[in-house]
Write a protein that holds these residues in place. Sequence first.
Motif: not given
Length: 423
Positions: A61-63, A199-203
């Motif tokens: 998510w950061v990437v 946005v906000g969902r985990s990988d």
Amino acid sequence: MPRRARLAVTVLFAVNGAAFAAVVPLYPQLQSAEHVSAAGWGAALSGYPVGTLLTGPAAGWVVRRWGSAPALCAGIAALAVLNAAFVVAGDLAWLVAVFLLLGCLDAVIEVAANVQALQVQHRYGRSLLHTCHAAWSVGAITGGVLGAGAAGAALPLRGYLPAVAAAVVAVVVGCRRFLLPERPPRPGPGPTAAAATAVGRSDVELVASRPVGLVAAAGLVAACGTFIEDVPASWGAIYLTELGATAAVAGAAVVAAQTAMAAGRAGGDWLTGRYGPRTVVRGGAVLAAAATGVALAVPAPAITLAAFAVCGLAVAGTIPAAMTRAATVPGQPVAPAVTAVSMMQRGGPLLAPLLIGFIGEHAGLCAALLTVPVVAVTLWAAAGSLAGRPPRSHPAAASAAPDPAGTPPAEAQHPVPPIEGRR
């Protein structure tokens, strides 16, 4: 531009390995300076894997949110500065916090580095990821030698660690402008685009919402490779000592394996381009099983040391092949897929010490090392999900080939899809 990006990302792989390994030989000095007991130091070291596990699911998510180039450069620079924080006098809680943050950064750096390298590989249209991982190995060896020299010369930590951090940050700043930006998301309101930009969902949730068989198989390839890789590091010296080897020979187990792995990765791109990742990984699995079998059948220190080196060579291509496969799964966002493989690969070094230690306590270390051929068989089976031998010629590939001067095509038709996410 792609040639400069290739050089920049390769240098950053090497710098990341050097920044990590340059501090490891100083661990005894750090423990003594902080007046921490052996049990306390072990607790502090445990913060590193805990940090990787905590941050790992969010690394993709950061990437996607910030881009692989900013995440990679900021992560390596922060890691170097955080290494310098060891010079600040503190208690056990301070050490745990530093190692925990280092682990968090490592999880993000790994995903960002592989995603950026896959972008460069996409531009070239041929395998390049093995060379990047070889650069990490060379950087780690160089950093370890540098750290060992600093420890041997009794250099003060307050001078050595900030100097290393400053050098790393300078290289990162120099490389940053040559890295590739992510491409914008593909147009269209389909479920892939919607899920990729959520946005906000985990990988983990993103990957679980799609067919994940190929991603899971790629993760199994990476986990099996790291399991075999971890054996010389965790148990090589102990097993060689049981065989009567001197301390110098026993200590060379991990060096032999890592050096052979670096050599294997250096030639991995050529082998992959010629024979395909499936053949390369399966050949390595057979090689690891055979080498371990010979070492167990003929328990001599020299033969065992050579077998550990062969194991390092055999699994050199597993992680690059797994990362590339994850990035080419149709309809699968690249960053979450690479994150999933990264998380699964950490299971290898997590399981290997526990399993071999348990079996070794009850049946002896020789019997415990039989797990390596078993894992090698699993690796051979999981490698069936990887791409086979590439075609000898293809019109699209011919049209996308580099010119005689060696300049890569601007948009080679490589199966790695563009990265879904924010530029």
